[in-house]
Design an enzyme around this catalytic site. Sequence first.
Site, mmCIF file in Angstrom:
data_model
loop_
_atom_site.group_PDB
_atom_site.id
_atom_site.type_symbol
_atom_site.label_atom_id
_atom_site.label_comp_id
_atom_site.label_asym_id
_atom_site.label_seq_id
_atom_site.Cartn_x
_atom_site.Cartn_y
_atom_site.Cartn_z
ATOM 1 N N ASP A 1 0.905 -1.112 0.064
ATOM 2 C CA ASP A 1 -0.288 -0.063 -0.125
ATOM 3 C C ASP A 1 0.950 1.143 0.008
ATOM 4 O OD1 ASP A 1 -2.094 2.103 0.401
ATOM 5 O OD2 ASP A 1 -3.313 0.318 1.250
ATOM 6 N N SER B 1 -3.311 19.432 0.731
ATOM 7 C CA SER B 1 -3.497 18.209 -0.117
ATOM 8 C C SER B 1 -2.411 17.545 -0.602
ATOM 9 C CB SER B 1 -4.770 18.042 -0.705
ATOM 10 O OG SER B 1 -4.759 17.009 -1.583
ATOM 11 N N GLU C 1 5.723 24.365 -10.715
ATOM 12 C CA GLU C 1 4.478 23.917 -10.862
ATOM 13 C C GLU C 1 4.143 23.552 -12.159
ATOM 14 O OE1 GLU C 1 1.899 23.331 -9.052
ATOM 15 O OE2 GLU C 1 0.341 23.145 -10.539
ATOM 16 N N TYR D 1 6.143 21.994 -14.276
ATOM 17 C CA TYR D 1 6.697 20.669 -14.340
ATOM 18 C C TYR D 1 6.008 19.693 -13.552
ATOM 19 C CZ TYR D 1 9.969 23.310 -17.178
ATOM 20 O OH TYR D 1 10.444 23.880 -18.380
ATOM 21 N N HIS E 1 11.300 34.176 -16.763
ATOM 22 C CA HIS E 1 11.189 34.423 -18.027
ATOM 23 C C HIS E 1 9.448 34.729 -18.099
ATOM 24 C CE1 HIS E 1 10.505 29.758 -18.136
ATOM 25 N NE2 HIS E 1 9.434 30.483 -17.768
ATOM 26 N N HIS E 2 8.737 34.437 -17.122
ATOM 27 C CA HIS E 2 7.233 34.947 -17.117
ATOM 28 C C HIS E 2 7.314 36.379 -16.950
ATOM 29 C CE1 HIS E 2 5.768 30.784 -16.706
ATOM 30 N NE2 HIS E 2 6.923 30.588 -15.916
ATOM 31 N N LYS F 1 14.756 13.672 -23.890
ATOM 32 C CA LYS F 1 13.465 12.493 -24.002
ATOM 33 C C LYS F 1 12.500 12.481 -24.965
ATOM 34 C CE LYS F 1 12.185 13.259 -19.035
ATOM 35 N NZ LYS F 1 11.945 11.898 -19.027
ATOM 36 N N ARG G 1 -4.721 38.252 -24.426
ATOM 37 C CA ARG G 1 -5.587 37.223 -23.809
ATOM 38 C C ARG G 1 -6.292 37.482 -22.875
ATOM 39 N NH1 ARG G 1 -1.132 34.550 -19.345
ATOM 40 N NH2 ARG G 1 -2.880 33.147 -19.030
#
Lengths: 533, 181
Positions: free
Chosen positions: A108, A171, A257, A259, A304-305, A333, A452
């Site tokens: 478990d 959570s 977040e 990722y 970069h944001h 990948k 946007r």
Amino acid sequence: MSTTADQIAPAHDEHHAPRGLLRWLTTTNHKEIGTLYLVFSLTMFFVGGTMALIIRAELFQPGLQIVEPYFFNQMTTMHALVMIFGAVMPAFVGLANWLIPMMIGAPDMALPRMNNWSFWIMPFAFTLLLSTLFMDGGGPAGGWTLYPPLSLQTGAAFPFVILAIHMMGVSSVMGAINVIATILNLRAPGMTLMRMPLFVWTWLITAYLLIAVMPVLAGAVTMLLTDKYFGTSFFNAAGGGDPVMFQHIFWFFGHPEVYIMILPAFGIVSQIIPTFARKPLFGYASMVYATASIAFLSFIVWGHHMFTVGMPLAGELFFMYATMLIAVPTGVKVFNWMATMWRGSMTFETPMLFAVAFVVLFTIGGFSGLMLAIAPADFQYQDTYFVVAHFHYVLVPGAVFSIMAATYYWLPKWTGHMYDEKLGRLHFWCSAIGVNVLFFPQHFLGLAGMPRRIPDYALQFAGFNMISSIGAFLFGLSQLIFLWVVIKCIRGGEPAPAKPWEGAHGLEWTLPSPAPLHTFQTPPQIDPSEAHG
Amino acid sequence: MNPPAPSPAVGIRRTLRSALFIVVAMFGFGFALVPLYDVLCQVTGLNGKTSGVVAQAEPMRVDEARTVTVEFVASVNLDAPWEFHPDVTKLQVHPGRFYTTHFYARNRSARAVLGQAIPSVSPGPAATHFHKIECFCFTQQGFAAGEGREMPVTFRIDPQLPADVHTVTLSYTFFRLPEQG
């Protein structure tokens, strides 16, 4: 919390378990909790999807037809919060619950009672969050990034939103701790770290990202709360604070977040492609190291944001090059997946269709991400639909497709029935076509300058918006096929053998289908040739 | 059945402890970013933050050969009831010399209000070279109902100002402070 699996598992028998609702409310079984997470996630996927369709319906034509601009803003904000925290993240936690113990030969999860808690916080958090739509002044409407000072103008809903985010954070942190504790302590003898299936590896790394950044988000929203109600001035220039600082703290959380929402998807695809290419995964070790590198780099690229916010040239250059560096492990990948398929005996059952589409479409999202990483170009792209197209390409045909691929792949193991392959393929083709019709034109809209988060737009954007909205309804409605396939598969169907996919490897396929409630009470023998899926 | 390894419960507890430690530490780190950010801005002049302290008035070599344009911008925060503007919008200055200019503010409301002006210098790299020895932004400004007055700012541009900077903008935003008592 000190109760661990090995103490309670032997005494825990099915016939002692309560029945009905109480069974689900009190369950500590990783498979039942996994199911709860997945059902919750699917519900939220439809809630968030409905919000998206309201947005696309309003944008079908220029002008205001259906909703008020303020409600439109609530929809964009809530759509993001619901999809990120309610649909994608819980889906991955659900898959982790179901699969990780079966994949590493554990009875478990390590902390079963905490597991129960971490799930049952979620419905309350989202009840709280969704209830804000009915409050005076409406729900949050300043975007999911909650930038002050705009977000501080939220009405009565504000503290509820903050509390809901805190609960979601608690959570996911509990879920992540559980995953780490399980993987590090409950592996069957012989299941060394470098023999673990890649889904387990990606989740281990994701879990570390979660416990590192969710507390930072908690701190940031706490500062917002005290700024609004307790007179602090973290982000208030009048008191010596700085609203730009919120963006730094938020994106310090926000980039890891994203990722968190894609690494488990990499893991899923790395399980599915070898199965249907009937070849072992190409470059297993490099996959592990690439995942770890991506996780590390995610902590140093948040700027970069914020290229257009104001930053010294050295800062822009640093964040630009660091961001572009991420393309290296990600490229590793993608090439590994291609090399796995190369000269494989491929068949295209529904999970494989979704996995291959993931590789192609996620890569498109990755490339537009590279474009956005170019600081001087970003001054044009910032806050346009190009950004919307970019992150929806990595999140919808990226993360969401991987979750659907996983559902089709392991559904026979979960339910004991084969799903309807014909309907599965229909669902795939409708989704794959829908998602591209929906998001591809948004690249053009963004490059042409459509901002946007607006409910109305200039006339020259009308054509592509209409196409995008048609795609949205095609994609949205085709998810009803998915719902139908899943329900149909739970209710019956051709009985599934223990290993329904001939090319599959891994411990979960040594168990009968459906997997019994309690598995691997005694650790299995690890056959090294069967290692890492 | 022979127990091969010590019970995993010990390991799980250890993992739990270290994971909880990371969670608590990162929560603290989020708050530690606040002073860290202030220090970083002060050192680099990021975001146009001039140093909060009164600059030293020691004499400096005046660079007569160089002329820099200083622009003055005044803005009012959303809910503040001010009239607020600079007396002159532009000054030609020589680095190293002191200049004094005035901003005018008037309380348009029918109540006494308390205000605070927050300066910002653009471009960012110029911020550390912009020195104020007197400024109405150093203190809170109280206004009676309808009161208006001139408020001085005395400043000097450091001759060390990077050579590629020809125009420096000094911007003030006037915020209303919460009512006391």
